[in-house]
Design a protein around this motif. Structure first.
Motif, PDB file in Angstrom:
ATOM      1  N   HIS A   1       0.860  -1.195   0.000  1.00 45.17           N
ATOM      2  CA  HIS A   1       0.000   0.000   0.000  1.00 45.17           C
ATOM      3  C   HIS A   1       0.889   1.236   0.000  1.00 45.17           C
ATOM      4  O   HIS A   1       2.078   1.154   0.303  1.00 45.17           O
ATOM      5  CB  HIS A   1      -1.002  -0.017   1.162  1.00 45.17           C
TER       6      HIS A   1
ATOM      7  N   HIS B   1       1.238   3.951   1.810  1.00 44.16           N
ATOM      8  CA  HIS B   1       1.592   4.779   2.974  1.00 44.16           C
ATOM      9  C   HIS B   1       3.105   5.003   3.043  1.00 44.16           C
ATOM     10  O   HIS B   1       3.890   4.129   2.703  1.00 44.16           O
ATOM     11  CB  HIS B   1       1.101   4.123   4.271  1.00 44.16           C
TER      12      HIS B   1
ATOM     13  N   ASP C   1       5.378   5.108   5.340  1.00 43.43           N
ATOM     14  CA  ASP C   1       6.300   4.214   6.054  1.00 43.43           C
ATOM     15  C   ASP C   1       6.600   2.946   5.244  1.00 43.43           C
ATOM     16  O   ASP C   1       7.522   2.206   5.581  1.00 43.43           O
ATOM     17  CB  ASP C   1       5.776   3.875   7.464  1.00 43.43           C
ATOM     18  N   HIS C   2       5.870   2.710   4.160  1.00 45.20           N
ATOM     19  CA  HIS C   2       6.081   1.522   3.306  1.00 45.20           C
ATOM     20  C   HIS C   2       6.745   1.861   1.960  1.00 45.20           C
ATOM     21  O   HIS C   2       7.163   0.949   1.258  1.00 45.20           O
ATOM     22  CB  HIS C   2       4.751   0.783   3.081  1.00 45.20           C
TER      23      HIS C   2
ATOM     24  N   HIS D   1      -7.552  -1.703   5.735  1.00 47.50           N
ATOM     25  CA  HIS D   1      -6.701  -0.624   6.232  1.00 47.50           C
ATOM     26  C   HIS D   1      -7.289   0.700   5.745  1.00 47.50           C
ATOM     27  O   HIS D   1      -8.318   0.720   5.069  1.00 47.50           O
ATOM     28  CB  HIS D   1      -5.272  -0.879   5.719  1.00 47.50           C
TER      29      HIS D   1
ATOM     30  N   ASP E   1      -0.417  -3.729   6.824  1.00 44.34           N
ATOM     31  CA  ASP E   1      -1.164  -2.972   7.836  1.00 44.34           C
ATOM     32  C   ASP E   1      -2.634  -3.343   7.708  1.00 44.34           C
ATOM     33  O   ASP E   1      -3.224  -3.220   6.628  1.00 44.34           O
ATOM     34  CB  ASP E   1      -1.017  -1.469   7.595  1.00 44.34           C
TER      35      ASP E   1
ATOM     36  N   HIS F   1      -5.627  -0.476  12.139  1.00 45.41           N
ATOM     37  CA  HIS F   1      -4.514  -1.241  12.719  1.00 45.41           C
ATOM     38  C   HIS F   1      -5.023  -2.180  13.808  1.00 45.41           C
ATOM     39  O   HIS F   1      -6.195  -2.129  14.197  1.00 45.41           O
ATOM     40  CB  HIS F   1      -3.478  -0.285  13.319  1.00 45.41           C
TER      41      HIS F   1
HETATM   42 ZN   LIG Z   1      -0.453   1.833   6.423  1.00 46.85          ZN
END
Ligand SMILES: [Zn+2]
Ligand SMILES: [Zn+2]
Length: 258
Positions: free
Chosen positions: A57, A59, A61-62, A142, A163, A202
């Motif tokens: 996905h 986001h 942080d990914h 998510h 996530d 989450h």
């Molecule tokens: Zn995420």
């Protein structure tokens, strides 16, 4: 199959710190699952070998260092970096990340050997190949379109929740597998923050335990990831209190082998 959860940060002696801020798994030194810390934590041989990145996905942080990873390699690439994701996520990466403002539209650029970034869309629920691996993506629940992954090298099979909050399809897909050597699953927030966990898509240790009970047989090993650094001690204590056999927090920088 060898899997390493790449560290997000290092201490003053260069050792991996245990807190996970970014998500990126390296499989067999060759395939990346998500790209949070991809550009930060690879050795030079790994950087030279990784040409496939599977994105669950969009986001930050990914995907945070995916543009930097391609930038670093730009002049050396003799074949493009392939980014595997659903059509929907590929579109988001083109529109929101490689959009000419946040970073260059690498998918439209070439070096002397040709393209440097290629999107390779996959369908959920259908097995597809990435390097020497077979993968199946399963939608999870998510805040944005997200998939969990089942990854097999022909011998071992490992599943990644990405996530997610409470979900169904992912667990029933795992139940249908002939073998499951390990499950990497998230638990982002402590139990006291269950409402924030729910609205942000989450899990907490408590809701993770409820999700695991949807499986008719436990995976051989359960590795918990995506533990928010600010609540790490509380979450670790709450995971411990679950008393689930074979469940532990996944260590960054450690090579796990199945
Ligand atoms: Zn995420
Ligand atoms: Zn995340």
């Amino acid at each position: 199959m060898k899997i390493k959860l790449l560290p997000s940060t290092f201490d003053e002696r260069g050792r991996s710190r245990p807190e996970q801020r970014l998500t990126c798994y390296l499989v067999d030194d060759r395939v990346a699952l998500d790209a949070g810390s991809l550009a930060l934590a690879l050795t030079d041989p790994q950087r030279a070998a990784v040409r496939d990145v599977v994105v669950t996905h969009p986001h930050m942080d990914h995907v945070a260092t995916l543009p930097i990873f391609i930038d670093d390699l730009f002049s050396q690439l003799t074949s493009p970096v392939r980014v595997h994701a659903t059509d929907e996520v590929c579109e988001m990466l083109r529109g929101d990340l490689f959009n000419g403002t946040l970073y260059p539209r690498f998918h439209e650029l070439e070096n002397e050997h040709g393209r440097v970034l290629e999107f390779a869309p996959f369908e959920t629920g259908q097995e597809f190949g990435v390097a020497h691996l077979r993968l199946t993506a399963v939608p999870v629940h998510h805040a944005v379109p997200t998939v969990g992954l089942v990854v097999s090298d022909g011998g071992a099979t490992v599943a990644f929740s990405s996530d997610t909050s409470q979900t169904e399809e992912f667990w029933s897909a795992l139940d249908r597998l002939p073998r499951l050597d390990a499950l990497c699953v998230e638990s982002s927030f402590p139990n006291s923050m269950r409402e924030l966990a729910r609205v942000s898509g989450h899990l907490t240790p408590e809701t993770l335990a409820a999700e695991l009970s949807k499986l008719s047989r436990a995976p051989a090993e359960i590795l918990v990831v995506h533990i928010k650094p600010s609540f790490r001690e509380t979450i670790l204590a709450e995971l411990e209190a679950l008393e689930i056999a074979n469940l532990s927090a996944m260590e960054t920088g450690r090579v796990y082998e199945w």
